[in-house]
Design a protein around this motif. Structure first.
Motif, short mmCIF file in Angstrom:
data_model
loop_
_atom_site.label_atom_id
_atom_site.label_comp_id
_atom_site.label_asym_id
_atom_site.label_seq_id
_atom_site.Cartn_x
_atom_site.Cartn_y
_atom_site.Cartn_z
N PHE A 25 0.86 -1.17 0.00
CA PHE A 25 0.00 0.00 0.00
C PHE A 25 0.91 1.24 0.00
O PHE A 25 1.26 1.77 1.07
CB PHE A 25 -0.92 -0.02 1.22
N THR A 89 -8.28 -0.85 3.72
CA THR A 89 -7.18 -1.66 4.24
C THR A 89 -7.44 -2.09 5.68
O THR A 89 -7.09 -3.21 6.08
CB THR A 89 -5.84 -0.92 4.13
N ASP A 181 -4.20 2.16 -3.46
CA ASP A 181 -4.49 1.55 -2.16
C ASP A 181 -5.96 1.20 -2.04
O ASP A 181 -6.33 0.19 -1.43
CB ASP A 181 -4.11 2.51 -1.03
#
Length: 343
Positions: A25, A89, A181
């Motif tokens: 990321f 995430t 991301d």
């Protein structure tokens, strides 16, 4: 983990774990190292990899998420994309990236199971036919995800340089890769050299990069230049071999010349398919048998049909002009960042 030493770690990590991969990321400066090894056949376990992105999803939710991203792109809401990327995430970590110990619940690591249940994921393929109340998020019949993918493999001898160049780009624009991301980061997988004529020329790492694509081919995305420079870094500066089914046109420009046995492959192709029944204009272009794999027209660089050489290849009316790359000076990218005026 922090990605500060990713360039140093990436080559050795793959040697220590047979099925290892990584999820990077860049804008969050974090990387997830997936430790994946073979165990004895008498070890019990029925683990399952059911990655959330490959599950059947409410079509309404998919449409709402796409609408949010389109709105962020049109308003230049970089902070919004970065916030959403962190939420994604965080959710992935909380749900163990879709891993379960028994096909239902995640209890903890290690997850033990058979390779066919852990090395692949795609439960959306087995989802119910419910008049599109639910769907795969990429199903073109619903308003859902619409994206580009740039995927190439870089030899282990060169991969550190590529990673460090991407990190330099992120340092110059810390929020530039939030859009990547948001699409689960950069997936990095280890692949070994092959004697196949179009096989990998050396042990390498595949970089799988997914990012927003507008339905309007003349509409640039946020940080258009950064994503184009990453693509050109990988494919041209570091000689990346393109994935044959996951790239924009520019990745195939001269690709066949990167294979030392390309000539032998074309001989075998001609022997088994002399009439070209299994060929098309596109495959002939990709294999270097015909010209035309890149297309020179207004806005062509925005869709990866060309590398810009003139402003008209970008979107000058929207403030995007063709300029040199920030780190890779041989790159030509569409940008609003005009500090490098001379071509």
């Amino acid at each position: 983990m922090n990605d500060s030493n990713l360039g140093d770690q990436v080559a050795s990590f793959g040697n220590h774990h047979e099925f290892a991969d990584l999820q990077w990321f860049p804008s969050q400066q974090e990387v997830v190292y997936r430790i994946d090894d073979r165990v004895s056949s008498n070890r019990s376990g029925n683990g399952l990899n059911d990655f959330p992105g490959f599950r059947s999803t409410s079509s309404l939710v998919s449409g709402i998420l796409r609408g949010i991203e389109e709105n962020q792109e049109s308003r230049g809401d970089v902070d919004g994309k970065c916030t959403n990327a962190k939420l994604v995430t965080s959710a992935l970590r909380t749900t163990a990236f879709g891993l379960t110990n028994n096909g239902i619940l995640f209890i903890g690591y290690p997850v033990v199971g058979y390779q066919n249940r852990l090395q692949a994921s795609g439960t959306c393929l087995d989802s119910l036919e419910d008049a599109l109340v639910t769907s795969c998020t990429w199903d073109p019949r619903v308003k859902g995800l619409f994206f580009h993918q740039t995927t190439f493999s870089i030899g282990l001898s060169k991969v550190r340089g590529f990673i460090e160049d991407v990190q330099k780009l992120v340092a110059s624009e810390p929020k530039a890769m939030c859009g990547v991301d948001l699409y689960n980061g950069i997936l990095m997988r280890y692949v070994t050299a092959s004697s196949a004529y179009l096989g990998k020329q050396e042990d390498a790492i595949d970089f799988d990069i997914t990012y927003y694509r507008s339905h309007d081919p003349m509409s640039p995305r946020l940080y258009e230049d950064i994503l184009e420079e990453v693509e050109q870094l990988g494919v041209f500066k570091y000689g990346g071999l393109p994935h044959w089914g996951k790239n924009r046109n520019v990745a195939f420009d001269g690709a066949i010349n990167k294979y030392k046995n390309a000539g032998e492959f074309l001989k075998v192709k001609a022997m088994y398919d002399p009439l070209g029944l299994f060929s098309s204009e596109w495959t002939d272009q990709v294999l270097g048998m015909k010209s035309g794999v890149t297309i020179d027209k207004e806005g062509c660089a925005l869709e990866g049909l060309c590398i810009c050489s003139q402003d008209i290849h970008c979107a000058p009316k929207k403030g995007y002009f063709c300029r040199r790359g920030r780190i890779y000076k041989d790159a030509r990218v569409c940008t609003t960042h005009l500090s490098s005026i001379n071509m």
